[in-house]
Design a protein around this motif. Structure first.
Motif, PDB file in Angstrom:
ATOM      1  N   ILE A  36     -42.315 -11.192  -4.452  1.00 57.33           N
ATOM      2  CA  ILE A  36     -41.965 -10.323  -3.319  1.00 57.33           C
ATOM      3  C   ILE A  36     -42.242  -8.860  -3.663  1.00 57.33           C
ATOM      4  CG2 ILE A  36     -40.051  -9.482  -1.897  1.00 57.33           C
ATOM      5  CD1 ILE A  36     -38.838 -12.293  -2.140  1.00 57.33           C
ATOM      6  N   ASP A  37     -41.852  -8.452  -4.863  1.00 62.63           N
ATOM      7  CA  ASP A  37     -42.022  -7.061  -5.276  1.00 62.63           C
ATOM      8  C   ASP A  37     -43.488  -6.688  -5.482  1.00 62.63           C
ATOM      9  OD1 ASP A  37     -39.317  -6.662  -5.229  1.00 62.63           O
ATOM     10  OD2 ASP A  37     -39.034  -7.051  -7.375  1.00 62.63           O
ATOM     11  N   LEU A  38     -44.254  -7.596  -6.080  1.00 58.28           N
ATOM     12  CA  LEU A  38     -45.593  -7.238  -6.519  1.00 58.28           C
ATOM     13  C   LEU A  38     -46.713  -7.660  -5.573  1.00 58.28           C
ATOM     14  CD1 LEU A  38     -45.159  -8.262 -10.273  1.00 58.28           C
ATOM     15  CD2 LEU A  38     -45.076  -5.957  -9.313  1.00 58.28           C
ATOM     16  N   ILE A  39     -46.468  -8.662  -4.762  1.00 59.50           N
ATOM     17  CA  ILE A  39     -47.532  -9.165  -3.885  1.00 59.50           C
ATOM     18  C   ILE A  39     -47.317  -8.756  -2.430  1.00 59.50           C
ATOM     19  CG2 ILE A  39     -48.732 -11.200  -3.026  1.00 59.50           C
ATOM     20  CD1 ILE A  39     -49.243 -10.655  -5.972  1.00 59.50           C
ATOM     21  N   TRP A  40     -46.148  -9.023  -1.901  1.00 65.62           N
ATOM     22  CA  TRP A  40     -45.945  -8.859  -0.458  1.00 65.62           C
ATOM     23  C   TRP A  40     -45.605  -7.446  -0.051  1.00 65.62           C
ATOM     24  CZ3 TRP A  40     -48.363 -12.727   1.075  1.00 65.62           C
ATOM     25  CH2 TRP A  40     -48.226 -13.980   0.456  1.00 65.62           C
ATOM     26  N   THR A  41     -45.319  -6.553  -1.012  1.00 68.99           N
ATOM     27  CA  THR A  41     -45.035  -5.166  -0.658  1.00 68.99           C
ATOM     28  C   THR A  41     -46.286  -4.303  -0.655  1.00 68.99           C
ATOM     29  OG1 THR A  41     -44.529  -4.679  -2.985  1.00 68.99           O
ATOM     30  CG2 THR A  41     -42.684  -5.259  -1.539  1.00 68.99           C
ATOM     31  N   GLY A  42     -47.404  -4.822  -1.152  1.00 68.93           N
ATOM     32  CA  GLY A  42     -48.645  -4.060  -1.193  1.00 68.93           C
ATOM     33  C   GLY A  42     -49.369  -4.069   0.136  1.00 68.93           C
ATOM     34  N   ASN A  44     -52.714  -4.535   0.285  1.00 69.98           N
ATOM     35  CA  ASN A  44     -54.001  -5.187   0.104  1.00 69.98           C
ATOM     36  C   ASN A  44     -53.974  -6.625   0.590  1.00 69.98           C
ATOM     37  OD1 ASN A  44     -56.506  -6.077  -0.920  1.00 69.98           O
ATOM     38  ND2 ASN A  44     -56.420  -4.429  -2.434  1.00 69.98           N
ATOM     39  N   HIS A  45     -54.659  -6.894   1.685  1.00 69.04           N
ATOM     40  CA  HIS A  45     -54.634  -8.229   2.275  1.00 69.04           C
ATOM     41  C   HIS A  45     -55.381  -9.252   1.423  1.00 69.04           C
ATOM     42  CE1 HIS A  45     -52.732  -6.577   5.791  1.00 69.04           C
ATOM     43  NE2 HIS A  45     -53.728  -5.726   5.988  1.00 69.04           N
ATOM     44  N   TRP A  46     -56.413  -8.807   0.705  1.00 67.93           N
ATOM     45  CA  TRP A  46     -57.159  -9.746  -0.138  1.00 67.93           C
ATOM     46  C   TRP A  46     -56.297 -10.253  -1.282  1.00 67.93           C
ATOM     47  CZ3 TRP A  46     -61.381 -12.180   1.109  1.00 67.93           C
ATOM     48  CH2 TRP A  46     -62.239 -11.642   2.068  1.00 67.93           C
ATOM     49  N   THR A  47     -55.428  -9.407  -1.775  1.00 69.36           N
ATOM     50  CA  THR A  47     -54.509  -9.842  -2.827  1.00 69.36           C
ATOM     51  C   THR A  47     -53.614 -10.955  -2.319  1.00 69.36           C
ATOM     52  OG1 THR A  47     -54.492  -7.626  -3.769  1.00 69.36           O
ATOM     53  CG2 THR A  47     -52.693  -9.088  -4.401  1.00 69.36           C
ATOM     54  N   ARG A  48     -53.080 -10.763  -1.138  1.00 67.91           N
ATOM     55  CA  ARG A  48     -52.191 -11.762  -0.560  1.00 67.91           C
ATOM     56  C   ARG A  48     -52.917 -13.075  -0.303  1.00 67.91           C
ATOM     57  NH1 ARG A  48     -49.298  -7.873   3.991  1.00 67.91           N
ATOM     58  NH2 ARG A  48     -48.403  -6.372   2.533  1.00 67.91           N
ATOM     59  N   LEU A  49     -54.128 -12.968   0.201  1.00 67.59           N
ATOM     60  CA  LEU A  49     -54.898 -14.170   0.486  1.00 67.59           C
ATOM     61  C   LEU A  49     -55.177 -14.963  -0.788  1.00 67.59           C
ATOM     62  CD1 LEU A  49     -56.494 -15.974   2.403  1.00 67.59           C
ATOM     63  CD2 LEU A  49     -58.459 -14.458   2.094  1.00 67.59           C
ATOM     64  N   VAL A  53     -53.775 -18.706  -1.953  1.00 63.54           N
ATOM     65  CA  VAL A  53     -54.668 -19.796  -2.348  1.00 63.54           C
ATOM     66  C   VAL A  53     -54.249 -20.388  -3.687  1.00 63.54           C
ATOM     67  CG1 VAL A  53     -57.031 -20.387  -3.011  1.00 63.54           C
ATOM     68  CG2 VAL A  53     -56.618 -18.956  -1.008  1.00 63.54           C
ATOM     69  N   VAL A  54     -53.967 -19.534  -4.663  1.00 64.35           N
ATOM     70  CA  VAL A  54     -53.679 -20.046  -6.006  1.00 64.35           C
ATOM     71  C   VAL A  54     -52.223 -20.450  -6.196  1.00 64.35           C
ATOM     72  CG1 VAL A  54     -55.542 -18.694  -7.034  1.00 64.35           C
ATOM     73  CG2 VAL A  54     -53.240 -17.735  -6.965  1.00 64.35           C
ATOM     74  N   ARG A  55     -51.339 -19.963  -5.322  1.00 70.14           N
ATOM     75  CA  ARG A  55     -49.923 -20.257  -5.507  1.00 70.14           C
ATOM     76  C   ARG A  55     -49.417 -21.372  -4.606  1.00 70.14           C
ATOM     77  NH1 ARG A  55     -46.236 -19.399  -9.417  1.00 70.14           N
ATOM     78  NH2 ARG A  55     -47.236 -21.438  -9.521  1.00 70.14           N
ATOM     79  N   TYR A  56     -49.742 -21.317  -3.309  1.00 68.32           N
ATOM     80  CA  TYR A  56     -49.140 -22.249  -2.359  1.00 68.32           C
ATOM     81  C   TYR A  56     -50.076 -23.356  -1.891  1.00 68.32           C
ATOM     82  CZ  TYR A  56     -45.219 -19.040  -2.256  1.00 68.32           C
ATOM     83  OH  TYR A  56     -44.150 -18.266  -2.623  1.00 68.32           O
ATOM     84  N   SER A 241     -53.083 -23.290 -10.691  1.00 66.94           N
ATOM     85  CA  SER A 241     -52.134 -22.522  -9.884  1.00 66.94           C
ATOM     86  C   SER A 241     -51.296 -21.605 -10.761  1.00 66.94           C
ATOM     87  CB  SER A 241     -51.221 -23.485  -9.113  1.00 66.94           C
ATOM     88  OG  SER A 241     -50.229 -22.776  -8.411  1.00 66.94           O
ATOM     89  N   PHE A 242     -50.796 -22.119 -11.853  1.00 68.52           N
ATOM     90  CA  PHE A 242     -49.970 -21.331 -12.773  1.00 68.52           C
ATOM     91  C   PHE A 242     -50.763 -20.168 -13.353  1.00 68.52           C
ATOM     92  CE2 PHE A 242     -48.529 -20.384 -17.063  1.00 68.52           C
ATOM     93  CZ  PHE A 242     -47.165 -20.171 -16.884  1.00 68.52           C
ATOM     94  N   ALA A 243     -51.965 -20.461 -13.851  1.00 72.20           N
ATOM     95  CA  ALA A 243     -52.778 -19.430 -14.495  1.00 72.20           C
ATOM     96  C   ALA A 243     -53.176 -18.340 -13.507  1.00 72.20           C
ATOM     97  CB  ALA A 243     -54.019 -20.070 -15.123  1.00 72.20           C
ATOM     98  N   GLY A 244     -53.708 -18.736 -12.359  1.00 67.17           N
ATOM     99  CA  GLY A 244     -54.174 -17.745 -11.394  1.00 67.17           C
ATOM    100  C   GLY A 244     -53.061 -16.856 -10.874  1.00 67.17           C
ATOM    101  N   SER A 245     -51.923 -17.438 -10.540  1.00 67.77           N
ATOM    102  CA  SER A 245     -50.821 -16.657  -9.977  1.00 67.77           C
ATOM    103  C   SER A 245     -50.220 -15.702 -11.000  1.00 67.77           C
ATOM    104  CB  SER A 245     -49.741 -17.589  -9.429  1.00 67.77           C
ATOM    105  OG  SER A 245     -49.233 -18.438 -10.446  1.00 67.77           O
ATOM    106  N   HIS A 246     -50.068 -16.149 -12.245  1.00 71.28           N
ATOM    107  CA  HIS A 246     -49.452 -15.288 -13.252  1.00 71.28           C
ATOM    108  C   HIS A 246     -50.390 -14.176 -13.714  1.00 71.28           C
ATOM    109  CE1 HIS A 246     -45.476 -17.039 -14.141  1.00 71.28           C
ATOM    110  NE2 HIS A 246     -46.014 -18.137 -13.635  1.00 71.28           N
ATOM    111  N   VAL A 247     -51.673 -14.454 -13.795  1.00 70.44           N
ATOM    112  CA  VAL A 247     -52.626 -13.392 -14.114  1.00 70.44           C
ATOM    113  C   VAL A 247     -52.593 -12.327 -13.029  1.00 70.44           C
ATOM    114  CG1 VAL A 247     -55.094 -12.848 -14.257  1.00 70.44           C
ATOM    115  CG2 VAL A 247     -54.170 -14.756 -15.569  1.00 70.44           C
TER     116      VAL A 247
END
Length: 305
Positions: A36-42, A44-49, A53-56, A241-247
């Motif tokens: 929530i702090d690092l992804i959804w508050t930014g 940048n729509h490409w980051t969210r997309l 993809v890699v998380r959900y 999923s784990f690797a992509g989301s945490h990186v």
């Protein structure tokens, strides 16, 4: 007639699927605050997309595959082909998303070198095209049970996993080279929270676990002739999923909280989170060209416009 060994192998594969779903869901809940702090508050729509993809998307894919097994779909050859295509499109899309994240990191580390970007992009296009070609040629030769569980694949199918391994090995080699040369320039080993150390650390563990997951999946499909051949498939999805989301989360953390990051000896850091957001190099993944220049004894790290 289905043998007892095949039934037990199918159950083992199903259990692996349940375990991988549990792992992905647990990791999502564990990191929900950071997300929530690092992804959804930014902005940048490409980051969210990419994060979606890699998380959900992997969780949705794993759950859908499990539901098909639980409800006992009446399979026929045509439905089996559709299922195989669905599985492989899902894992190929996930692999591509993770590779774009890793590629962007390398591109940033090398100062937005366009020649490098074009070369790696061409490599990636060849990889994806080759994987599609291998899949289209080998699917008719898959051996499956009546429940549409793959028990044996042709040898050519090994290249379906070898190709992304080759690309990710190239990215890791470039990351390692940049890290080593950065140390050699100053003869100082980066501290644990330095930008280069974090990029190298994340690149190393992500490469290692993805490599192991893909390798084990390749080996299972190559040597196993029961439904147990697919036991590594769900775990490869979970690992990606784990690797992509945490990186991605770690990279965002560097962008948003530079004050919590310590750098090389006698170094100062000048970061701007807003510039991270708007930098073209990141293309939505918050990776930027880290321009390094020496001013006396100080190393200034700043985000290039």
């Amino acid at each position: 007639m289905v043998s007892i060994n095949e039934v037990q192998a199918a159950q083992g594969t199903a259990h692996a699927g349940v375990a991988s779903i549990t792992f992905v869901l647990y990791d999502i809940l564990l990191n929900l605050g950071n997300e929530i702090d690092l992804i959804w508050t930014g902005r940048n729509h490409w980051t969210r997309l990419l994060y979606l993809v890699v998380r959900y998307a992997p969780l949705c894919v794993l759950c859908s595959l499990l539901m098909l097994v639980v409800h006992g779909v009446a399979w026929n050859p045509e439905r089996c082909v559709v299922m195989l295509v669905y599985q492989n499109i899902a894992i190929q899309s996930l692999t591509l998303a993770v590779e774009l994240i890793l590629l962007s990191r390398v591109y940033a580390m090398y100062g937005q070198n366009r020649t490098l970007l074009l070369s790696l992009s061409a490599f990636l296009v060849v990889e994806v095209g080759s994987m599609v070609g291998v899949l289209s040629v080998t699917i008719p030769e898959f051996r499956m049970t009546e429940g549409c569980v793959v028990t044996l694949t042709p040898r050519l199918f090994s290249f379906y996993w070898i190709l992304p391994l080759a690309f990710e090995t190239t990215l890791f080699t470039l990351t390692l080279y940049k890290f080593v040369t950065s140390i050699a320039e100053r003869s100082v080993l980066g501290r644990r929270n330095s930008i280069m150390f974090v990029l190298m650390r994340d690149g190393t563990w992500a490469y290692a676990i993805i490599f192991v997951a893909m390798l084990l999946n390749t080996v299972f499909y190559a040597v196993e002739t029961t439904p147990l051949a697919g036991v590594g498939f769900s775990w490869e999805i979970a690992t990606l999923s784990f690797a992509g989301s945490h990186v991605l989360l770690n990279t965002r953390r560097i962008a948003w909280y530079p004050q919590g990051t310590s750098f090389w000896t006698n170094a100062t850091a000048e970061f701007s989170a807003s510039k991270f957001e708007n930098n073209w190099a990141a293309r939505g993944i918050d990776l930027v060209d880290v321009e390094r220049r020496w001013i006396g004894e100080e190393l200034v790290l700043r985000v290039a416009d």
